[in-house]
Scaffold this motif. Sequence first.
Motif, PDB file in Angstrom:
ATOM      1  N   ALA A   9       0.825  -1.208   0.000  1.00 21.92           N
ATOM      2  CA  ALA A   9       0.000   0.000   0.000  1.00 21.92           C
ATOM      3  C   ALA A   9       0.861   1.261   0.000  1.00 21.92           C
ATOM      4  CB  ALA A   9      -0.930  -0.010   1.218  1.00 21.92           C
ATOM      5  N   THR A  32       2.810   1.758  -3.368  1.00 24.56           N
ATOM      6  CA  THR A  32       1.906   2.189  -4.448  1.00 24.56           C
ATOM      7  C   THR A  32       1.576   3.668  -4.323  1.00 24.56           C
ATOM      8  OG1 THR A  32       0.941  -0.040  -4.580  1.00 24.56           O
ATOM      9  CG2 THR A  32      -0.307   1.765  -5.559  1.00 24.56           C
ATOM     10  N   ALA A  49       1.098  -7.339  -2.554  1.00 28.53           N
ATOM     11  CA  ALA A  49      -0.065  -7.502  -1.683  1.00 28.53           C
ATOM     12  C   ALA A  49      -0.650  -8.902  -1.833  1.00 28.53           C
ATOM     13  CB  ALA A  49      -1.123  -6.449  -2.017  1.00 28.53           C
TER      14      ALA A  49
END
Length: 212
Positions: free
Chosen positions: A59, A62, A95
């Motif tokens: 997360a 990104t 992920a």
Amino acid sequence: MRSDWLPVSAALLVTGAMALALATLVGDSGGSTSETLRSVENNDGRWLAVAVIYLLASACLTLGLPTILYVLQDRSRFLGGLGVISLALGFIGLAGYGMLVTFFRALVITDAIRGPALRAAAEESGLTVVLYGWVVAFVLGELLVTLALLRVPEVPRWVPAVLAAHLVAVALGGVLPDAVTRAAVLLLALGFAGIAITAALPDPHRRSLARA
């Protein structure tokens, strides 16, 4: 003029890189199927923590991608843009890998999978293609971004140098000791930190670096 979101994105890029390094160094895949099973059974809490850290790293990395785009100039934006797209695919795959680790841990601690079954599952072609696919996307993206950074005078030369060193370590993963290969992730974290620091510098300071 930079946008207000840039410092946040830069901080997330560094956080994600450090989280990825932590998960890689703390994780223990074992040298064989039996060792892997024993590791999960004896340290299932650590495996769960590693999976969560992978999800956090995905997360943060990104959300830190705009920082990489910011430091790229017009003449390297196309190459760097391709690299960022490829990195995005790799980060999303990270992920997925974290979720896979969580699922694998659940199978082991509930005795739903044993040695022969684990070996067969690990060698299943569909799983292998997906796992290698996101790794290739990650490495290709890092390579393209490294090449693009070489064309940006504001970025210190050591930044693409350490990223290139990480790529060399990945390429020699089958030759180097496992501990060295795992520790090489620190080079990736250092390179991303250099990108974040460069992006966070005031514009006049960045221009002075280019003149230097």
